[in-house]
Design an enzyme around this catalytic site. Structure first.
Site, PDB file in Angstrom:
ATOM      1  N   THR A 181      -2.017  -4.200   9.846  1.00 59.92           N
ATOM      2  CA  THR A 181      -3.080  -4.177  11.208  1.00 59.92           C
ATOM      3  C   THR A 181      -3.435  -5.650  11.407  1.00 59.92           C
ATOM      4  OG1 THR A 181      -4.690  -2.975  10.034  1.00 59.92           O
ATOM      5  CG2 THR A 181      -3.406  -1.845  11.629  1.00 59.92           C
ATOM      6  N   VAL A 199       0.757  -1.333   0.012  1.00 58.56           N
ATOM      7  CA  VAL A 199       0.009   0.030  -0.080  1.00 58.56           C
ATOM      8  C   VAL A 199       0.823   1.242   0.019  1.00 58.56           C
ATOM      9  CG1 VAL A 199      -1.611   1.367   1.299  1.00 58.56           C
ATOM     10  CG2 VAL A 199      -1.920  -1.220   1.115  1.00 58.56           C
ATOM     11  N   CYS A 209      -6.611  -8.006   4.252  1.00 58.37           N
ATOM     12  CA  CYS A 209      -7.790  -7.242   4.337  1.00 58.37           C
ATOM     13  C   CYS A 209      -9.072  -8.057   4.607  1.00 58.37           C
ATOM     14  CB  CYS A 209      -8.017  -6.574   2.775  1.00 58.37           C
ATOM     15  SG  CYS A 209      -6.692  -5.220   2.559  1.00 58.37           S
ATOM     16  N   ASP A 238      10.688   3.054   6.310  1.00 62.23           N
ATOM     17  CA  ASP A 238      10.084   1.729   6.743  1.00 62.23           C
ATOM     18  C   ASP A 238      11.295   1.243   7.391  1.00 62.23           C
ATOM     19  OD1 ASP A 238       8.254  -0.528   5.246  1.00 62.23           O
ATOM     20  OD2 ASP A 238       9.828  -1.321   6.414  1.00 62.23           O
TER      21      ASP A 238
END
Length: 439
Positions: free
Chosen positions: A90, A22, A265, A40
């Site tokens: 997440t 993403v 997702c 990162d």
């Protein structure tokens, strides 16, 4: 002068924090318009980007070589940015509760390097309330600044579809939200720099957070319905794909198909919604049922493989089973939360150690995630059963001679083909005498 104007004039910089499937495409897109720092913690990933390599295959090596993004693993470089975009994963814990440690950790990192006048926009999928109740307090504590006074916060859920070359950041309407009207307009204008089809201004951060988990929960439920039908049709001896093809002749058919539901997702987001709903005393029936069905599909497919092996007169423990594909979806190198793992585990219960082939996946990732060693496709020539687990284009385009070349010298009726995504020519295979099964 607004922050938007200073960013456009290259007087201020955007920082994208988290450079995966993403974050990296977002950073590259913004770098075509403004100055961008890409941060990162993964130093190996940063080195790949600096060397012009795109391990995600989302924008390609050429775009990485040509981009002006300043790739770094030095958190202090975030001090040079005023607009921060957070795109960290997440995941969920083993008990299916939200694992907020990545977003909490990145909030601490940004907070330590936050300056007055900044805006922080979270893109990571969370349940409603996380941005305001968890992230903002961390930012305030680490920075010593006051949210709403010294800095602003917003939420804009990511909608990038990994591996999809049609639906891209530029042509997917972006949901944006802000702490107040001023921050909402700043955030909207900045995203409009790269999102050609425009943005949707949500009335609050919680609405934007909820929209993300709901859109993926909706897809999860629809796929679960098709998976349940597939399990019933299997008992009835009816081809699910033929039913779907017939149903889709109606104009309002939703065109979902059965399959494995993994990834970061659809296979995860519903649990975030369920977690917050249960905290408020509501126990979901539809969403939870859908999750249970989809989480059980790997075992169902594993059992179907065993059944077909037995019907083909195989000694199950001695059968050579080849699984084509270990990524969570087609034409994508992402192996996170791949439900192919559940098929492997089910076969392991029968003392079958399947051979895994996937040229899209990183061998190191596959080994780290699932403990499997990927083998080259050309080395497969003694299979008893071949499982088409992921609909990569190279598998869709496979010729009959390539399929035949993977098997031992056996009568075709003893060669088992399991086609989870119905990508093969069923009629041709059955006419050739193969023992064929599809979900």
């Amino acid at each position: 002068m607004s922050l938007y104007e200073r960013v456009v004039n290259k007087e201020e910089t955007i920082a994208v924090v988290g450079l995966g499937y993403v974050g990296m495409p977002i950073a590259v897109a913004f770098a075509k318009k403004v100055d961008v720092i890409g941060f990162d913690l993964n130093t190996h990933k940063i080195e790949q980007y600096k060397n012009g390599v795109d391990p995600t295959n989302e924008v390609g090596d050429d775009a990485i070589r040509e981009t002006t993004v300043e790739f770094t693993s030095d958190a202090t470089r975030l001090q040079d940015a005023k607009f921060h975009i957070v795109a960290v994963p997440t995941p969920v814990n083993a008990d299916k509760t939200p694992d907020l440690s990545p977003i909490e950790g990145v909030s601490k990192t940004i907070g330590r390097n936050l300056s007055k006048g900044s805006i922080v926009v979270y893109e990571s999928t969370v349940y409603p309330g996380v941005t305001e109740d968890i992230c903002i307090p961390i930012l305030e504590k680490e920075s010593g600044l006051k949210c709403g006074v010294d800095f602003k916060v917003g939420y804009s859920p990511e909608r990038i579809n990994p591996g999809d070359k049609v639906h891209r950041l530029e042509n997917i309407i972006k949901i944006v939200s802000g702490l107040d009207e001023e921050s909402l307009e700043e955030i909207a204008k900045i995203y409009e720099l790269v999102v050609e089809v425009g943005v949707h201004r949500a009335s609050s951060i919680k609405v934007a957070e909820a929209a993300k988990v709901v859109e993926n929960s909706q897809r999860d439920i629809n796929i679960a319905f098709m998976n349940e039908l597939a399990m019933v049709f299997d008992r009835m001896g009816i081809d699910t794909q033929e039913v779907v093809d017939a149903m889709n002749t109606k104009w309002n058919a939703l065109r979902f198909t059965p399959g494995l539901v993994g990834g970061h997702c659809i296979g995860v987001d519903p649990y975030y919604f369920l977690y917050e709903a249960e905290k408020l005393g509501y126990h979901s029936q539809i969403i939870l049922s859908g999750r249970k069905i989809n989480d059980g599909m790997g075992s169902f497919v594993g059992d179907a493989i065993i059944k077909k092996l037995i019907l083909a007169n195989k000694v199950v423990k001695q059968a050579n089973v080849v699984i084509l594909g270990v990524t969570f979806k087609e034409n994508c190198p992402d192996t996170r939360n791949s439900k192919v793992e559940d098929i492997i585990k089910r076969l392991n219960e029968y003392e079958i150690d399947p051979i895994i082939v996937d040229p899209y996946a990183d061998p190191l990732d596959a080994k780290h995630e699932y403990g499997v060693d990927l083998v080259p496709f050309d080395s497969i020539n003694d299979a008893d059963c071949v499982v088409f687990a992921v609909a990569h284009d190279m598998y869709r385009d496979m010729k009959m001679e390539q399929i035949e070349g993977m098997f031992k010298e056996l009568p075709n009726k003893e060669k088992v083909i399991v086609d989870i995504k119905s990508i093969l020519n069923k009629e041709e295979l059955e006419k050739s005498g193969y023992s064929y099964w599809t979900l």
